[in-house]
Design a protein around this motif. Structure first.
Motif, PDB file in Angstrom:
ATOM      1  N   ASP A 161       0.884  -1.165   0.000  1.00  0.00           N
ATOM      2  CA  ASP A 161       0.000   0.000   0.000  1.00  0.00           C
ATOM      3  C   ASP A 161       0.920   1.212   0.000  1.00  0.00           C
ATOM      4  OD1 ASP A 161      -1.706   2.096   0.444  1.00  0.00           O
ATOM      5  OD2 ASP A 161      -2.189   1.542   2.502  1.00  0.00           O
ATOM      6  N   PRO A 162       1.179   1.821  -1.162  1.00  0.00           N
ATOM      7  CA  PRO A 162       2.167   2.902  -1.228  1.00  0.00           C
ATOM      8  C   PRO A 162       1.630   4.260  -0.791  1.00  0.00           C
ATOM      9  CG  PRO A 162       1.305   2.481  -3.397  1.00  0.00           C
ATOM     10  CD  PRO A 162       0.622   1.505  -2.471  1.00  0.00           C
ATOM     11  N   GLY A 163       0.544   4.290  -0.033  1.00  0.00           N
ATOM     12  CA  GLY A 163      -0.056   5.557   0.363  1.00  0.00           C
ATOM     13  C   GLY A 163       0.708   6.254   1.475  1.00  0.00           C
ATOM     14  N   GLY A 164       1.963   6.513   1.258  1.00  0.00           N
ATOM     15  CA  GLY A 164       2.766   7.251   2.236  1.00  0.00           C
ATOM     16  C   GLY A 164       3.802   6.399   2.925  1.00  0.00           C
ATOM     17  N   VAL A 165       3.540   5.105   3.072  1.00  0.00           N
ATOM     18  CA  VAL A 165       4.509   4.208   3.712  1.00  0.00           C
ATOM     19  C   VAL A 165       4.515   2.893   2.946  1.00  0.00           C
ATOM     20  CG1 VAL A 165       4.213   5.165   6.026  1.00  0.00           C
ATOM     21  CG2 VAL A 165       2.779   3.268   5.306  1.00  0.00           C
ATOM     22  N   LYS A 166       5.599   2.134   3.098  1.00  0.00           N
ATOM     23  CA  LYS A 166       5.630   0.768   2.597  1.00  0.00           C
ATOM     24  C   LYS A 166       5.314  -0.168   3.745  1.00  0.00           C
ATOM     25  CE  LYS A 166       8.323   0.704  -1.607  1.00  0.00           C
ATOM     26  NZ  LYS A 166       9.223  -0.156  -2.416  1.00  0.00           N
ATOM     27  N   GLY A 167       4.846  -1.357   3.387  1.00  0.00           N
ATOM     28  CA  GLY A 167       4.519  -2.327   4.425  1.00  0.00           C
ATOM     29  C   GLY A 167       3.054  -2.282   4.789  1.00  0.00           C
ATOM     30  N   THR A 168       2.699  -2.996   5.844  1.00  0.00           N
ATOM     31  CA  THR A 168       1.287  -3.156   6.181  1.00  0.00           C
ATOM     32  C   THR A 168       0.664  -1.879   6.737  1.00  0.00           C
ATOM     33  OG1 THR A 168      -0.294  -4.487   7.424  1.00  0.00           O
ATOM     34  CG2 THR A 168       1.778  -3.984   8.520  1.00  0.00           C
ATOM     35  N   THR A 169      -0.585  -1.666   6.376  1.00  0.00           N
ATOM     36  CA  THR A 169      -1.410  -0.642   7.024  1.00  0.00           C
ATOM     37  C   THR A 169      -2.606  -1.301   7.680  1.00  0.00           C
ATOM     38  OG1 THR A 169      -2.459  -0.269   4.874  1.00  0.00           O
ATOM     39  CG2 THR A 169      -0.738   1.254   5.520  1.00  0.00           C
ATOM     40  N   LEU A 170      -2.797  -2.584   7.445  1.00  0.00           N
ATOM     41  CA  LEU A 170      -3.636  -3.541   8.146  1.00  0.00           C
ATOM     42  C   LEU A 170      -5.134  -3.285   8.067  1.00  0.00           C
ATOM     43  CD1 LEU A 170      -3.266  -6.199   9.549  1.00  0.00           C
ATOM     44  CD2 LEU A 170      -3.281  -5.014  11.739  1.00  0.00           C
ATOM     45  N   ASN A 171      -5.627  -2.176   8.638  1.00  0.00           N
ATOM     46  CA  ASN A 171      -7.075  -1.953   8.581  1.00  0.00           C
ATOM     47  C   ASN A 171      -7.358  -0.458   8.464  1.00  0.00           C
ATOM     48  OD1 ASN A 171      -6.602  -1.077  11.200  1.00  0.00           O
ATOM     49  ND2 ASN A 171      -7.412  -2.924  12.148  1.00  0.00           N
ATOM     50  N   GLY A 172      -8.608  -0.075   8.692  1.00  0.00           N
ATOM     51  CA  GLY A 172      -9.006   1.305   8.417  1.00  0.00           C
ATOM     52  C   GLY A 172      -9.189   1.548   6.938  1.00  0.00           C
ATOM     53  N   HIS A 173      -9.304   0.474   6.158  1.00  0.00           N
ATOM     54  CA  HIS A 173      -9.306   0.626   4.707  1.00  0.00           C
ATOM     55  C   HIS A 173     -10.623   1.152   4.159  1.00  0.00           C
ATOM     56  CE1 HIS A 173      -5.606  -2.135   3.840  1.00  0.00           C
ATOM     57  NE2 HIS A 173      -5.334  -1.098   4.613  1.00  0.00           N
ATOM     58  N   ILE A 174     -11.732   0.918   4.843  1.00  0.00           N
ATOM     59  CA  ILE A 174     -13.008   1.455   4.366  1.00  0.00           C
ATOM     60  C   ILE A 174     -12.972   2.987   4.352  1.00  0.00           C
ATOM     61  CG2 ILE A 174     -15.495   1.639   4.803  1.00  0.00           C
ATOM     62  CD1 ILE A 174     -15.343  -1.082   6.192  1.00  0.00           C
ATOM     63  N   ILE A 175     -12.401   3.560   5.383  1.00  0.00           N
ATOM     64  CA  ILE A 175     -12.431   5.014   5.510  1.00  0.00           C
ATOM     65  C   ILE A 175     -11.204   5.693   4.905  1.00  0.00           C
ATOM     66  CG2 ILE A 175     -13.883   4.918   7.564  1.00  0.00           C
ATOM     67  CD1 ILE A 175     -11.360   5.507   9.245  1.00  0.00           C
ATOM     68  N   ARG A 176     -10.228   4.913   4.387  1.00  0.00           N
ATOM     69  CA  ARG A 176      -9.037   5.516   3.790  1.00  0.00           C
ATOM     70  C   ARG A 176      -9.431   6.290   2.549  1.00  0.00           C
ATOM     71  NH1 ARG A 176      -3.849   3.561   3.612  1.00  0.00           N
ATOM     72  NH2 ARG A 176      -4.385   2.515   5.549  1.00  0.00           N
ATOM     73  N   GLY A 177      -9.175   7.581   2.557  1.00  0.00           N
ATOM     74  CA  GLY A 177      -9.521   8.443   1.436  1.00  0.00           C
ATOM     75  C   GLY A 177     -10.883   9.092   1.544  1.00  0.00           C
ATOM     76  N   LEU A 178     -11.606   8.828   2.631  1.00  0.00           N
ATOM     77  CA  LEU A 178     -12.961   9.358   2.755  1.00  0.00           C
ATOM     78  C   LEU A 178     -12.984  10.877   2.873  1.00  0.00           C
ATOM     79  CD1 LEU A 178     -15.801   8.176   2.785  1.00  0.00           C
ATOM     80  CD2 LEU A 178     -15.633   7.939   5.272  1.00  0.00           C
ATOM     81  N   ASP A 179     -11.895  11.469   3.351  1.00  0.00           N
ATOM     82  CA  ASP A 179     -11.791  12.928   3.440  1.00  0.00           C
ATOM     83  C   ASP A 179     -11.186  13.537   2.185  1.00  0.00           C
ATOM     84  OD1 ASP A 179     -12.895  13.465   5.941  1.00  0.00           O
ATOM     85  OD2 ASP A 179     -11.048  12.940   6.981  1.00  0.00           O
ATOM     86  N   ASP A 180     -10.855  12.712   1.208  1.00  0.00           N
ATOM     87  CA  ASP A 180     -10.149  13.154   0.011  1.00  0.00           C
ATOM     88  C   ASP A 180     -11.097  13.054  -1.192  1.00  0.00           C
ATOM     89  OD1 ASP A 180      -8.107  13.878  -1.725  1.00  0.00           O
ATOM     90  OD2 ASP A 180      -6.660  12.462  -0.893  1.00  0.00           O
ATOM     91  N   HIS A 181     -10.559  13.250  -2.371  1.00  0.00           N
ATOM     92  CA  HIS A 181     -11.346  13.071  -3.583  1.00  0.00           C
ATOM     93  C   HIS A 181     -11.795  11.615  -3.664  1.00  0.00           C
ATOM     94  CE1 HIS A 181     -12.331  12.774  -7.864  1.00  0.00           C
ATOM     95  NE2 HIS A 181     -12.401  14.111  -7.868  1.00  0.00           N
ATOM     96  N   PRO A 182     -13.009  11.333  -4.133  1.00  0.00           N
ATOM     97  CA  PRO A 182     -13.483   9.943  -4.203  1.00  0.00           C
ATOM     98  C   PRO A 182     -12.570   9.023  -5.006  1.00  0.00           C
ATOM     99  CG  PRO A 182     -15.313  11.450  -4.539  1.00  0.00           C
ATOM    100  CD  PRO A 182     -14.073  12.294  -4.503  1.00  0.00           C
ATOM    101  N   ASP A 183     -11.828   9.575  -5.976  1.00  0.00           N
ATOM    102  CA  ASP A 183     -10.905   8.751  -6.753  1.00  0.00           C
ATOM    103  C   ASP A 183      -9.761   8.212  -5.903  1.00  0.00           C
ATOM    104  OD1 ASP A 183     -12.450   9.260  -8.948  1.00  0.00           O
ATOM    105  OD2 ASP A 183     -10.937  10.363 -10.066  1.00  0.00           O
ATOM    106  N   ASN A 184      -9.629   8.710  -4.674  1.00  0.00           N
ATOM    107  CA  ASN A 184      -8.540   8.266  -3.808  1.00  0.00           C
ATOM    108  C   ASN A 184      -8.996   7.287  -2.720  1.00  0.00           C
ATOM    109  OD1 ASN A 184      -6.681   9.850  -5.216  1.00  0.00           O
ATOM    110  ND2 ASN A 184      -7.146  11.648  -3.971  1.00  0.00           N
ATOM    111  N   LEU A 185     -10.237   6.835  -2.776  1.00  0.00           N
ATOM    112  CA  LEU A 185     -10.687   5.818  -1.827  1.00  0.00           C
ATOM    113  C   LEU A 185      -9.859   4.550  -2.003  1.00  0.00           C
ATOM    114  CD1 LEU A 185     -14.533   6.337  -2.195  1.00  0.00           C
ATOM    115  CD2 LEU A 185     -13.258   6.589  -0.061  1.00  0.00           C
ATOM    116  N   LEU A 186      -9.354   4.020  -0.917  1.00  0.00           N
ATOM    117  CA  LEU A 186      -8.459   2.880  -1.021  1.00  0.00           C
ATOM    118  C   LEU A 186      -9.152   1.650  -1.599  1.00  0.00           C
ATOM    119  CD1 LEU A 186      -5.625   1.773  -0.555  1.00  0.00           C
ATOM    120  CD2 LEU A 186      -6.363   1.052   1.711  1.00  0.00           C
ATOM    121  N   PHE A 187     -10.414   1.420  -1.223  1.00  0.00           N
ATOM    122  CA  PHE A 187     -11.068   0.230  -1.756  1.00  0.00           C
ATOM    123  C   PHE A 187     -11.335   0.343  -3.253  1.00  0.00           C
ATOM    124  CE2 PHE A 187     -11.897  -1.870   2.361  1.00  0.00           C
ATOM    125  CZ  PHE A 187     -11.585  -3.171   1.964  1.00  0.00           C
ATOM    126  N   ARG A 188     -11.376   1.547  -3.786  1.00  0.00           N
ATOM    127  CA  ARG A 188     -11.404   1.694  -5.248  1.00  0.00           C
ATOM    128  C   ARG A 188     -10.183   1.016  -5.842  1.00  0.00           C
ATOM    129  NH1 ARG A 188      -8.447   4.931  -8.717  1.00  0.00           N
ATOM    130  NH2 ARG A 188      -9.486   5.875 -10.523  1.00  0.00           N
TER     131      ARG A 188
END
Length: 320
Positions: free
Chosen positions: A126-153
């Motif tokens: 998950d190259p969103g700022g760090v390498k390695g595991t980010t584990l969870n919180g994936h539903i809300i990742r990008g929710l404050d950003d542009h919809p094109d940046n939602l992680l589950f997309r």
């Protein structure tokens, strides 16, 4: 029979609560256009785990936004002619699992591709700022950003990229590329078939990531959905943006993608599921227009459903 949700007759009529964004179709066409611009740069590395009857390899490929995705690839040795391929997807925060638990498919002539979801328990990045595991919180990742940046997309697109690779592998029978998985894996099975319509059969088990607003209204934003509650508590404690937030989540709500599925569906639901409530799963199932069959377990929740693996195998073998 105890009831944790609606009566069964109502579940078969339920169409979901979570809003669908007005530009939903354009959103996913734009996402698929982005995926088409990514060179997968497939790399195959022989695994340390090998068997006499199947070749085991680590497969790496590029997903969107610079992620390098890993999948376990098992290909049966010997045999003649093209053979079927099954894509396997794992539960939330987990990984692709052991090589040995996929050998039953290889013994029947299937190739297997089991994807590690980016940033979870496997080795996909998950190259969103760090390498390695980010584990969870994936539903809300990008929710404050542009919809094109939602992680589950991006994760949904990873499944489509894997399917496209499967169709190009040597000896693949393009008429027999399938998908299966449970919970998050069930959700990704639906996403994969929705975004890659050549998937001809799919077997989702109690799929996650459906009808978020219904989860919230049932006070079940806990366990796998806990991050929804955390998001509101930390970022919108008065729920002033509730409608906007659930509408944005609608972009990654599988009930809204389900109508794009063309493959034949065998789906499994436990009516006592208080992790992924039955109504949320029915919201997706009821919007599938393809040939479909539902297996209902009245007394089971989010747990092993006896016989479901055998039924899935028979379904993929064409014996159901």
């Amino acid at each position: 029979m105890p009831i944790v949700d609606m009566p069964l007759n109502e579940l078969y009529q339920y169409k979901g609560r979570n809003p669908k964004p007005a530009d939903f179709d354009a959103y996913w066409e734009r996402a698929l256009a982005e995926l088409r611009g990514v060179d997968p740069q497939v790399q195959l590395v022989p695994s340390d785990f090998q068997t006499p009857h199947a070749e085991c390899m680590d497969l790496y490929y590029n997903g969107v936004r610079g992620a390098r995705i890993h999948a376990k690839y098992i290909r049966p040795k010997g045999g003649e002619g093209p053979h079927p391929v099954v894509l396997l997807f794992h539960g939330y925060t987990s990984n692709a699992g052991d090589w040995s638990d996929k050998l039953s498919f290889a013994s029947l002539g299937f190739s297997v591709l089991a994807m590690d979801v980016r940033g979870q328990g496997g080795t996909s990045e998950d190259p969103g700022g760090v390498k390695g595991t980010t584990l969870n919180g994936h539903i809300i990742r990008g929710l404050d950003d542009h919809p094109d940046n939602l992680l589950f997309r991006h994760i949904f697109l990873d499944t489509a990229q894997l399917a496209r690779i499967a169709f190009e592998l040597p000896d693949t029978d393009p008429a027999r590329v399938y998908a299966a998985g449970g919970s998050q894996g069930g959700a990704l099975t639906l996403a994969c078939a929705a975004l890659e319509p050549r998937i001809s059969k799919l077997a989702p088990v109690f799929p996650f990531l459906c009808d978020y607003k219904r989860v919230w209204e049932m006070d079940l934003a806990k366990d796998a959905y806990q991050e929804l509650r955390s998001f509101f508590r930390n970022h919108d404690p008065l729920h002033e943006q509730e409608e906007e937030i659930f509408t944005r989540l609608g972009y990654i709500d599988l009930q809204h993608l389900a109508g794009r599925i063309y493959g034949e569906v065998l789906m499994f639901i436990g009516l006592m599921d208080n992790v992924c409530p039955p109504s949320t799963q029915f919201a997706a199932y009821n919007k599938i227009n393809a040939m479909k069959q539902l297996v209902v377990y009245p007394d089971y929740g989010h747990e092993n459903l006896p016989g479901s693996n055998d039924m899935t195998m028979q379904f993929l073998l064409g014996k159901n």
